[in-house]
Write an enzyme that holds these catalytic residues in place. Structure first.
Site, PDB file in Angstrom:
ATOM      1  CG  HIS A 107     -45.743 -35.366  25.448  1.00 47.16           C
ATOM      2  ND1 HIS A 107     -45.677 -34.034  26.209  1.00 47.16           N
ATOM      3  CD2 HIS A 107     -46.899 -35.240  24.852  1.00 47.16           C
ATOM      4  CE1 HIS A 107     -47.062 -33.394  25.720  1.00 47.16           C
ATOM      5  NE2 HIS A 107     -47.415 -34.191  25.112  1.00 47.16           N
ATOM      6  CD  GLU A 167     -47.592 -31.935  28.533  1.00 49.39           C
ATOM      7  OE1 GLU A 167     -48.059 -33.089  29.092  1.00 49.39           O
ATOM      8  OE2 GLU A 167     -48.204 -31.079  28.074  1.00 49.39           O
ATOM      9  CD  GLU A 206     -47.494 -33.758  20.636  1.00 49.76           C
ATOM     10  OE1 GLU A 206     -48.475 -33.964  20.507  1.00 49.76           O
ATOM     11  OE2 GLU A 206     -46.598 -33.910  21.684  1.00 49.76           O
ATOM     12  N   GLY A 230     -51.380 -27.227  23.897  1.00 49.62           N
ATOM     13  CA  GLY A 230     -52.018 -26.833  24.978  1.00 49.62           C
ATOM     14  C   GLY A 230     -52.196 -25.202  25.183  1.00 49.62           C
ATOM     15  CB  SER A 240     -53.624 -26.301  19.957  1.00 49.36           C
ATOM     16  OG  SER A 240     -52.901 -25.972  21.026  1.00 49.36           O
TER      17      SER A 240
HETATM   18  C1  PEP Z   1     -50.160 -33.334  23.655  1.00 50.00           C
HETATM   19  O1  PEP Z   1     -50.252 -33.425  24.858  1.00 50.00           O
HETATM   20  O2  PEP Z   1     -49.590 -34.121  22.983  1.00 50.00           O
HETATM   21  C2  PEP Z   1     -50.942 -32.257  22.971  1.00 50.00           C
HETATM   22  C3  PEP Z   1     -50.860 -32.114  21.631  1.00 50.00           C
HETATM   23  O3  PEP Z   1     -51.806 -31.309  23.629  1.00 50.00           O
HETATM   24  P1  PEP Z   1     -52.999 -30.437  23.244  1.00 50.00           P
HETATM   25  O4  PEP Z   1     -53.823 -31.099  22.028  1.00 50.00           O
HETATM   26  O5  PEP Z   1     -53.637 -30.083  24.244  1.00 50.00           O
HETATM   27  O6  PEP Z   1     -52.234 -29.093  22.380  1.00 50.00           O
END
Ligand code: PEP
Length: 252
Positions: free
Chosen positions: A97, A99, A168, A174, A213
């Site tokens: 991920h 993060e 992503e 986020g 999001s």
């Molecule tokens: C995620 O953490 O994988 C993510 C897509 O977060 P969000 O939907 O809050 O953007």
């Protein structure tokens, strides 16, 4: 080959303990009417995994870890292995991920080792890739996404169709800034073509999720794109009804 949709909720550092069990119960309840061509997964924090897995026994919602360490056991203080996730009731694990990459310094090589460990243990990896805003603005999106993908695609090719990829874009996570369906589809199609160069069966069988999001009100246009096979949902997965609405937005 028909690919089932996969809607996965990443709870991140939220809903541990009793809150997690309550949320899991609410998700199971809210998603009862979701079409059979959609698979459902939630990824609670480690401490809630066993209790959430217990709560979801006999339900259609499955459980994922949010990370793992590539070694099975040993002197690795603070880490959790693939066999431990399986024991806790997981069938899935989110890996790489953004993060983890940005805040905890995970490299492509480490993500490779994690994907390999998950596949070895029989845990289905949801391997995340995606570019930052700076990289997109410098027209480096595909270069970055392919580099991250190439690090583990040979592992996925050992069992084509088993592992899942989540695209992503970091700038959409986020932030409330969702990629347009056109932007997302373009990258998804490029990822599938890259997989096709390795093995057409891998390309046809691999689910490529979009994440960033995703909410109930934007899910249907994204999920209607031919190369988007589901969603990895962060913030909106903490609301059972909203998560269920996203899952119900998948085309039948
Ligand atoms: C995620 O953490 O994988 C993510 C897509 O977060 P969000 O939907 O809050 O953007």
């Amino acid at each position: 080959m028909t690919r089932k949709y996969l809607i996965a909720g990443n709870w991140k550092l939220n809903a541990g303990g009793p809150n997690g069990v309550e949320l899991a119960g609410a998700v199971a309840q809210a998603t009862r009417e979701v079409a059979p061509n959609v698979e459902l997964v939630v990824a609670p924090p480690f401490t809630a995994l066993a209790a959430v897995a217990h709560e979801l026994e006999e339900k259609r919602v499955e459980v994922a870890g949010q990370n793992l360490y590539p070694k099975d056991s040993g002197a690795f203080t603070g880490e959790i292995s693939a066999p431990m996730l399986l024991e806790a009731g997981c069938r899935w694990v989110i890996l790489g991920h953004s993060e983890r990459r940005q805040l905890f310094g995970e490299t492509d090589a480490l993500v490779h080792d994690k994907v390999a460990a998950a596949m070895r243990a029989g845990l289905c990896p949801i391997a995340c890739i995606g570019e930052t805003l700076e990289e997109r603005e410098a027209n480096r999106t595909l270069e970055v996404v392919f580099r991250q993908l190439d690090a583990f695609s040979a592992e996925l090719n050992k069992r084509p169709g088993y592992g899942v990829i989540a695209y992503e874009p970091v700038w959409a996570i986020g932030t409330g800034k969702v990629a347009t369906p056109e932007q997302a589809q373009e990258v998804h199609a490029a990822i599938r073509k890259r997989l096709n160069d390795l093995n057409p069966t891998l390309a046809q069988g691999t689910r490529i999720l979009y994440g960033g999001s995703v909410k109930a009100d934007n899910a249907s246009v994204l999920l209607a794109c031919p190369d988007i096979d589901g969603a990895l949902v962060g913030g909106a997965s903490l609301d059972a009804e909203g998560f269920a609405k996203i899952a119900k937005a998948a085309p039948r």
